[in-house]
Motif scaffolding. Structure first.
Motif, PDB file in Angstrom:
ATOM      1  N   LEU A 111      87.318  16.182  38.003  1.00 53.23           N
ATOM      2  CA  LEU A 111      87.707  17.457  38.605  1.00 53.23           C
ATOM      3  C   LEU A 111      87.555  17.398  40.124  1.00 53.23           C
ATOM      4  O   LEU A 111      88.440  17.841  40.863  1.00 53.23           O
ATOM      5  N   ARG A 112      86.437  16.869  40.561  1.00 54.12           N
ATOM      6  CA  ARG A 112      86.216  16.759  42.005  1.00 54.12           C
ATOM      7  C   ARG A 112      87.288  15.872  42.647  1.00 54.12           C
ATOM      8  O   ARG A 112      87.795  16.185  43.730  1.00 54.12           O
ATOM      9  N   SER A 113      87.636  14.781  41.965  1.00 52.29           N
ATOM     10  CA  SER A 113      88.658  13.881  42.500  1.00 52.29           C
ATOM     11  C   SER A 113      90.010  14.566  42.598  1.00 52.29           C
ATOM     12  O   SER A 113      90.839  14.217  43.444  1.00 52.29           O
ATOM     13  N   ALA A 114      90.226  15.540  41.721  1.00 51.01           N
ATOM     14  CA  ALA A 114      91.492  16.277  41.728  1.00 51.01           C
ATOM     15  C   ALA A 114      91.490  17.421  42.730  1.00 51.01           C
ATOM     16  O   ALA A 114      92.470  18.161  42.834  1.00 51.01           O
ATOM     17  N   GLY A 115      90.403  17.575  43.468  1.00 52.77           N
ATOM     18  CA  GLY A 115      90.344  18.609  44.493  1.00 52.77           C
ATOM     19  C   GLY A 115      89.753  19.920  44.045  1.00 52.77           C
ATOM     20  O   GLY A 115      89.811  20.910  44.776  1.00 52.77           O
ATOM     21  N   VAL A 116      89.183  19.962  42.850  1.00 58.72           N
ATOM     22  CA  VAL A 116      88.563  21.181  42.339  1.00 58.72           C
ATOM     23  C   VAL A 116      87.122  21.248  42.830  1.00 58.72           C
ATOM     24  O   VAL A 116      86.376  20.269  42.739  1.00 58.72           O
ATOM     25  N   LYS A 117      86.733  22.398  43.350  1.00 57.42           N
ATOM     26  CA  LYS A 117      85.345  22.596  43.750  1.00 57.42           C
ATOM     27  C   LYS A 117      84.498  22.804  42.491  1.00 57.42           C
ATOM     28  O   LYS A 117      84.798  23.662  41.664  1.00 57.42           O
ATOM     29  N   VAL A 118      83.452  22.002  42.337  1.00 52.72           N
ATOM     30  CA  VAL A 118      82.560  22.114  41.180  1.00 52.72           C
ATOM     31  C   VAL A 118      81.169  22.484  41.689  1.00 52.72           C
ATOM     32  O   VAL A 118      80.602  21.780  42.528  1.00 52.72           O
ATOM     33  N   GLU A 119      80.634  23.579  41.211  1.00 45.90           N
ATOM     34  CA  GLU A 119      79.282  23.995  41.601  1.00 45.90           C
ATOM     35  C   GLU A 119      78.456  24.236  40.354  1.00 45.90           C
ATOM     36  O   GLU A 119      78.841  25.012  39.473  1.00 45.90           O
ATOM     37  N   LEU A 120      77.319  23.553  40.265  1.00 41.20           N
ATOM     38  CA  LEU A 120      76.433  23.646  39.110  1.00 41.20           C
ATOM     39  C   LEU A 120      75.095  24.233  39.526  1.00 41.20           C
ATOM     40  O   LEU A 120      74.471  23.775  40.488  1.00 41.20           O
ATOM     41  N   VAL A 121      74.653  25.228  38.802  1.00 45.27           N
ATOM     42  CA  VAL A 121      73.403  25.943  39.099  1.00 45.27           C
ATOM     43  C   VAL A 121      72.273  25.368  38.248  1.00 45.27           C
ATOM     44  O   VAL A 121      72.423  25.191  37.038  1.00 45.27           O
ATOM     45  N   VAL A 122      71.155  25.100  38.893  1.00 49.70           N
ATOM     46  CA  VAL A 122      69.974  24.609  38.180  1.00 49.70           C
ATOM     47  C   VAL A 122      69.322  25.757  37.417  1.00 49.70           C
ATOM     48  O   VAL A 122      69.114  26.847  37.966  1.00 49.70           O
ATOM     49  N   GLN A 131      69.661  34.707  40.766  1.00 50.59           N
ATOM     50  CA  GLN A 131      70.131  34.813  42.144  1.00 50.59           C
ATOM     51  C   GLN A 131      71.075  33.667  42.489  1.00 50.59           C
ATOM     52  O   GLN A 131      72.101  33.869  43.149  1.00 50.59           O
ATOM     53  N   ARG A 132      70.736  32.467  42.054  1.00 52.87           N
ATOM     54  CA  ARG A 132      71.593  31.303  42.336  1.00 52.87           C
ATOM     55  C   ARG A 132      72.946  31.441  41.650  1.00 52.87           C
ATOM     56  O   ARG A 132      73.977  31.044  42.207  1.00 52.87           O
ATOM     57  N   LYS A 133      72.949  31.984  40.452  1.00 51.54           N
ATOM     58  CA  LYS A 133      74.212  32.161  39.733  1.00 51.54           C
ATOM     59  C   LYS A 133      75.116  33.159  40.455  1.00 51.54           C
ATOM     60  O   LYS A 133      76.329  32.938  40.574  1.00 51.54           O
TER      61      LYS A 133
END
Length: 291
Positions: A111-122, A131-133
């Protein structure tokens, strides 16, 4: 054990969803000035989207996204741990937002290689997790001002709830959380969402000395001596109802059994750690006190 049990929990929740993502793979659309297209992976993350009022930007969700009811009608990208790059890219997202449980990693890299922003919350089962979510969805949706406003409202409610729980003068209930979604129920130890919820609601988790989940045994039940049993509504249903739940011989050894002290709530609400957390803790505290 901890990770497999959490996976089983999420899989059980996911069975309520019934939808598939589009079959055709579309070229990833170029970044424009239009509102970002979002895919959310995790029920609590999806709840934040609706709490922010940006559901019009939501083009897909995973199968654990069951609340609110409108989320059931969104295109589904599968179970959060077994995502498919093809299915996700077919929805042409600008951003995919989830927790660190999402995967597999190779798909996220695609996904990242395809230009999609990926954000994962701990996930650490804290108020800071919520709050992080909220902040992550605000960034992904380009609605950071709205996210800060939502966070301020929830922070205020959280402070009130914490004060309400602290003001309770009654003896802290000794609580046992049972994950009963399968044939072999397990009990929650430390560093689990259930443990955090019990503490937030003013109770004591009778299972200490280990992290994650362990099988429920007669010896453990007798030694723990819980005043109240806490479980999910889905777990009650999986066991065939309240009477069959209580019929398990291990539970007969507990003080909770003698009083039939049982509290159950929806699994996603109880251990999802989303924007409903302040209200959930308030209700859980009341239920534990009354059980």
């Amino acid at each position: 054990m901890k990770h497999s049990t959490r996976r089983d929990t999420l899989r059980f929740i996911a069975t309520a969803a019934a939808a598939t993502c589009a079959a055709a793979v579309w070229p990833l659309r170029a970044q424009t000035t239009t509102a970002p297209r979002l895919v959310t992976v995790g029920g609590a993350i999806t709840e934040v989207v609706y709490a922010l009022g940006v559901e019009a930007q939501l083009v897909g969700t995973d199968t654990t996204s069951l609340y609110p009811a409108a989320a059931l009608k969104t295109p589904k990208v599968g179970y959060l741990r077994t995502l498919s790059a093809e299915g996700l890219l077919s929805l042409r997202p600008d951003a995919v937002i989830g927790t660190t449980e999402a995967g597999p990693p190779v798909v996220l890299d695609q996904l990242r290689s395809a230009g999609v922003k990926v954000e994962l919350v701990v996930a650490d089962h804290s108020w800071a997790e919520v709050q992080r979510k909220i902040a992550a969805v605000g960034r992904g949706a380009a609605r950071e001002t709205q996210a800060r406003a939502l966070q301020a409202r929830l922070d205020a409610d959280w402070a009130v709830v914490q004060n309400e729980v602290a003001q309770r003068t009654a003896r802290k209930p000794r609580v046992l959380f049972i994950l009963a979604h399968g044939a072999s129920p397990q009990v929650a130890g430390q560093k689990t969402a259930a443990d955090a919820m019990i503490r937030f609601a003013g109770g004591i988790n009778v299972m200490s000395g280990f992290d994650g989940y362990r099988p429920m045994t007669a010896e453990a039940m007798a030694a723990a001596a819980p005043d109240v049993i806490l479980t999910s509504t889905q777990g009650i249903e999986a066991q065939g109802g309240i009477d069959k739940f209580w019929a398990r011989p291990e539970l007969a050894l507990t003080p909770a059994f003698k009083r039939r002290a049982l509290v159950h709530m929806d699994a996603l609400e109880l251990i999802g750690f989303g924007p409903r957390l302040p209200g959930t803790v308030r209700v859980l505290a009341q239920k534990l006190a009354a059980a």
